[in-house]
Write a protein that holds these residues in place. Sequence first.
Motif, PDB file in Angstrom:
ATOM      1  N   PRO A   1       5.756   6.996  -2.309  1.00 34.29           N
ATOM      2  CA  PRO A   1       4.493   6.298  -2.573  1.00 34.29           C
ATOM      3  C   PRO A   1       3.947   5.645  -1.305  1.00 34.29           C
ATOM      4  N   VAL A   2       2.650   5.374  -1.272  1.00 35.51           N
ATOM      5  CA  VAL A   2       2.078   4.572  -0.196  1.00 35.51           C
ATOM      6  C   VAL A   2       2.160   3.107  -0.603  1.00 35.51           C
ATOM      7  N   VAL A   3       2.378   2.258   0.393  1.00 34.26           N
ATOM      8  CA  VAL A   3       2.502   0.821   0.174  1.00 34.26           C
ATOM      9  C   VAL A   3       1.550   0.125   1.133  1.00 34.26           C
ATOM     10  N   CYS A   4       0.789  -0.842   0.642  1.00 29.68           N
ATOM     11  CA  CYS A   4      -0.109  -1.583   1.523  1.00 29.68           C
ATOM     12  C   CYS A   4      -0.174  -3.049   1.098  1.00 29.68           C
ATOM     13  N   TYR A   5      -0.614  -3.898   2.048  1.00 32.28           N
ATOM     14  CA  TYR A   5      -0.594  -5.351   1.884  1.00 32.28           C
ATOM     15  C   TYR A   5      -1.979  -5.933   2.167  1.00 32.28           C
ATOM     16  N   SER A   6      -2.299  -7.034   1.484  1.00 30.69           N
ATOM     17  CA  SER A   6      -3.570  -7.711   1.714  1.00 30.69           C
ATOM     18  C   SER A   6      -3.418  -9.197   1.424  1.00 30.69           C
ATOM     19  N   GLY A   7      -4.109 -10.015   2.222  1.00 29.52           N
ATOM     20  CA  GLY A   7      -4.111 -11.456   2.004  1.00 29.52           C
ATOM     21  C   GLY A   7      -5.429 -11.919   1.415  1.00 29.52           C
ATOM     22  N   ASP A   8      -5.376 -12.986   0.644  1.00 27.12           N
ATOM     23  CA  ASP A   8      -6.561 -13.604   0.031  1.00 27.12           C
ATOM     24  C   ASP A   8      -6.921 -14.808   0.888  1.00 27.12           C
ATOM     25  N   ASP A   9      -7.953 -14.651   1.728  1.00 28.10           N
ATOM     26  CA  ASP A   9      -8.263 -15.665   2.731  1.00 28.10           C
ATOM     27  C   ASP A   9      -9.062 -16.823   2.151  1.00 28.10           C
TER      28      ASP A   9
ATOM     29  N   GLN B   1      -8.066 -21.214   1.008  1.00 30.05           N
ATOM     30  CA  GLN B   1      -7.009 -22.210   0.952  1.00 30.05           C
ATOM     31  C   GLN B   1      -6.201 -22.066  -0.333  1.00 30.05           C
ATOM     32  N   ASN B   2      -4.876 -22.048  -0.163  1.00 29.61           N
ATOM     33  CA  ASN B   2      -3.930 -22.048  -1.284  1.00 29.61           C
ATOM     34  C   ASN B   2      -3.936 -20.761  -2.098  1.00 29.61           C
ATOM     35  N   GLU B   3      -4.374 -19.661  -1.495  1.00 33.83           N
ATOM     36  CA  GLU B   3      -4.343 -18.386  -2.205  1.00 33.83           C
ATOM     37  C   GLU B   3      -3.128 -17.558  -1.779  1.00 33.83           C
ATOM     38  N   TYR B   4      -3.081 -16.272  -2.145  1.00 30.72           N
ATOM     39  CA  TYR B   4      -1.837 -15.520  -2.174  1.00 30.72           C
ATOM     40  C   TYR B   4      -1.828 -14.285  -1.267  1.00 30.72           C
ATOM     41  N   ILE B   5      -0.635 -13.688  -1.139  1.00 28.55           N
ATOM     42  CA  ILE B   5      -0.435 -12.419  -0.429  1.00 28.55           C
ATOM     43  C   ILE B   5      -0.015 -11.365  -1.453  1.00 28.55           C
ATOM     44  N   TYR B   6      -0.594 -10.158  -1.332  1.00 25.83           N
ATOM     45  CA  TYR B   6      -0.399  -9.100  -2.323  1.00 25.83           C
ATOM     46  C   TYR B   6       0.159  -7.819  -1.692  1.00 25.83           C
ATOM     47  N   LYS B   7       0.806  -7.024  -2.532  1.00 27.35           N
ATOM     48  CA  LYS B   7       1.293  -5.697  -2.148  1.00 27.35           C
ATOM     49  C   LYS B   7       0.913  -4.703  -3.228  1.00 27.35           C
ATOM     50  N   TYR B   8       0.522  -3.502  -2.807  1.00 27.74           N
ATOM     51  CA  TYR B   8       0.192  -2.422  -3.735  1.00 27.74           C
ATOM     52  C   TYR B   8       1.128  -1.257  -3.479  1.00 27.74           C
ATOM     53  N   VAL B   9       1.661  -0.678  -4.552  1.00 26.34           N
ATOM     54  CA  VAL B   9       2.517   0.508  -4.467  1.00 26.34           C
ATOM     55  C   VAL B   9       1.901   1.589  -5.351  1.00 26.34           C
ATOM     56  N   SER B  10       1.582   2.736  -4.759  1.00 26.07           N
ATOM     57  CA  SER B  10       0.939   3.801  -5.524  1.00 26.07           C
ATOM     58  C   SER B  10       1.899   4.408  -6.539  1.00 26.07           C
ATOM     59  N   ARG B  11       1.345   4.882  -7.620  1.00 33.11           N
ATOM     60  CA  ARG B  11       2.151   5.566  -8.627  1.00 33.11           C
ATOM     61  C   ARG B  11       2.611   6.932  -8.113  1.00 33.11           C
ATOM     62  N   ASP B  12       1.686   7.653  -7.470  1.00 36.35           N
ATOM     63  CA  ASP B  12       1.969   9.003  -7.006  1.00 36.35           C
ATOM     64  C   ASP B  12       2.450   9.001  -5.562  1.00 36.35           C
ATOM     65  N   LYS B  13       3.009  10.097  -5.148  1.00 35.69           N
ATOM     66  CA  LYS B  13       3.610  10.208  -3.807  1.00 35.69           C
ATOM     67  C   LYS B  13       2.608  10.777  -2.809  1.00 35.69           C
ATOM     68  N   TYR B  14       2.797  10.365  -1.557  1.00 37.26           N
ATOM     69  CA  TYR B  14       1.935  10.827  -0.474  1.00 37.26           C
ATOM     70  C   TYR B  14       2.314  12.244  -0.061  1.00 37.26           C
ATOM     71  N   ARG B  15       1.325  13.126  -0.020  1.00 35.64           N
ATOM     72  CA  ARG B  15       1.521  14.512   0.393  1.00 35.64           C
ATOM     73  C   ARG B  15       0.660  14.766   1.621  1.00 35.64           C
TER      74      ARG B  15
ATOM     75  N   GLU C   1      -4.207   4.550  -8.842  1.00 38.78           N
ATOM     76  CA  GLU C   1      -3.133   4.423  -9.841  1.00 38.78           C
ATOM     77  C   GLU C   1      -1.892   3.886  -9.154  1.00 38.78           C
ATOM     78  N   GLY C   2      -1.514   2.685  -9.507  1.00 40.09           N
ATOM     79  CA  GLY C   2      -0.342   2.069  -8.897  1.00 40.09           C
ATOM     80  C   GLY C   2      -0.151   0.664  -9.435  1.00 40.09           C
ATOM     81  N   THR C   3       0.749  -0.071  -8.819  1.00 39.88           N
ATOM     82  CA  THR C   3       1.061  -1.435  -9.256  1.00 39.88           C
ATOM     83  C   THR C   3       0.706  -2.425  -8.163  1.00 39.88           C
ATOM     84  N   LEU C   4      -0.018  -3.467  -8.542  1.00 39.87           N
ATOM     85  CA  LEU C   4      -0.330  -4.564  -7.632  1.00 39.87           C
ATOM     86  C   LEU C   4       0.678  -5.681  -7.864  1.00 39.87           C
ATOM     87  N   TYR C   5       1.255  -6.183  -6.769  1.00 38.81           N
ATOM     88  CA  TYR C   5       2.225  -7.278  -6.817  1.00 38.81           C
ATOM     89  C   TYR C   5       1.685  -8.474  -6.037  1.00 38.81           C
TER      90      TYR C   5
END
Length: 716
Positions: free
Chosen positions: A424-432, A434-448, A459-463
């Motif tokens: 799967p592909v994995v990527c990260y993003s911050g919520d800029d 004050q007092n907000e969060y850091i997130y990660k996304y993992v795709s459901r399908d695999k990178y080809r 299609e994937g899961t946000l953490y």
Amino acid sequence: MLASKLAPTERVPAIRLSTRISPRFRDEPVIFSSHCPYSVRAPSIRLYGDSALNQHNDNAVLFGNGDEVPSNNSNNPHIRDLIGGLNRRQLLAGGAALGTLAFLGAAIPGDALAAEPQAKGQPFKLRSRLPFDAIPISRTDGISVPTGYKATPFIPWGTPITGRYPAFLDDASNSAQDQAEQVGMHHDGMHYFPIDARRGSAKSSDHGLLVLNHEYIDAPLIHPNGPTLVNGKRASAEEVRKEINGHGVSVVEIRRNVRGEWEVVPSPRNRRITAATPMEIRGPARGNPLLQTRYSPDGTATRGTQNNCSNGFTPWGTYLTCEENWAGYFATRDSDVSRELKRYGLRSSSRFGWETLPGDEFERFDATRKTTDAQGDYRNEPNHFGWIVEIDPFDPSSTPVKRTALGRFAHEGLIFAPVQGGRPVVCYSGDDSQNEYIYKYVSRDKYRPGNSDGRLLDEGTLYVARFNADGSGDWLPLDINDRRFRSACETAGVTFANQGEVLINTRLAADIVGATRMDRPEWGAVNPDNGEVYFTLTNNTARTTTDAANPRIANAYGHIIRWRENSRDHTGLRFDWNIFLLAGPNGDSRDPKGQPLSEQNILASPDGLWFDDEGRLWIQTDMSGSQLSSGPFGNNQMLVADPRSGEVKRFLVGPLGAEVTGITATPDFKTLFINIQHPGEGSTATNLLSTWPDGPGKRPRSATVIITRDDGRRLL
């Protein structure tokens, strides 16, 4: 990020120390048998009490700064509280360079840290990977770089790139249509795409597409004499259209000429994407009732992207622009504001007042309920913003796509973990904010390789991240089909109809699972040497308590945090973290070796972050207010850090009032592109606080800067 973050004049209190020790980073997975990977900590969620909307209506100022009103009223743990539980030596990886390396479990590359030739009688020393003399701080209205380097302004605001190629007029009297055919205002995140990228090689360092964001506009400078107001409201549709067209993204084809100088190529690939460009909505929120509007009754289409700060780029060769402080573009006069608007800080008036003009193109910025259902007004228009937008830079006829699976918040940027075929592909993003969060996304399908495209981002899961006081961390899924998430919602007394509604309410979902509130998470970067993830936490002067990951009360200076995933492919639920650098003056800071910062590297408000191909970390700052005018840091700057040795040096200082931001390079690493945003911030047509880059008497203009070596070799 817009440089409007305030700094207090008093000295920030030092970190609270303790003797607790964080787990060490290791190359192999770390298992803590006594720690549950995911536990529901039922936070107290205050959905409607003490709302930012009600607190700040009386203070709303037209054309004010673009920072979001803090709207996180949850009782979730703050990173400051966590850092207070770790001792300073552990946070900074402590000691000398070799101690740092041991802490990280990193190998010492023989060529990178080879010994310098040892003259007779001279002590042994390691070769620096930062072979330039650090430049001093400066408050001049220009750009300083080390001896042997050259910095050249390029494509400033107003540069013609498409259509009729209208020239920029010194008095800013260009029309709205002109602006739609020129480079936008206030350059930010950026990426260089080699012109041969679609042919499989992606090695061209003399010809490519430079794609860059335009975060916001300065109304006093974009018009000859500032905006026209009648009774405090906008009076000129032409002026507002020009402002709308000053936002968004520029795609610019560039090439070296026979003299070796970079120039704009008149090309059908050149393109402006603005705050009015038609776009498509995809992912779990597509068609959701909360996205229905008069323009898109079925909730599948929208117009425009705005307040685009940092960026990303995909393994399949597309550009990602990120919508940050978008909430201030809208207004609502409803007394009972929905959670989709309240948690994002909408007010009764907007930053630019676009909604005060008649006509559908302007009324969409008024989120007030006016009809019996959402298909007759724009109550849901703000829900169309706060997304990651994918753009195909090589196809000027393509429609930009808002990818809703990546969540809705004040996205600073999006960075990918190392990509592996068949994973799967994995990527990260911050919520800029004050007092907000850091997130990660993992795709459901695999990178080809060669076959995958943007559908991997649908299609994937946000953490969301929870940083624990023992130096460990957890990724908490925001997935309505996950029993743990459903249990947390039940405990908090919050319901969602479907996953699309979860993602439209990403911040609320993160509140519910107990994510860690951070000090304005901004840019991220992944170390190519070992896959560690770094994020800047630019500052948070509103902090009143501390935690392990946010160690200072009233954190005016900011810091850089890093973590190592416990799974090699970055898809797992556990990570280990520490603090890489504490920004600040000599008496209240720590470098990667645990020592106070010195005159060659003191900094504040770290913002931009980027790794070059040899694992050096480039750090850009976004100071404002007293930090710029009277603090010890000078103008905003760019530094280079070597995570292997802990060495940090100042490489560049920008002009007066400007933020240093945006960074990308050619594949041969002989050309570095950075952006200078809002030089002379606060200028008006009659009071120019900077005249960079055009010189005396000329309006300041945001611009890209090309950095090369005088001898034409690799930059470092």
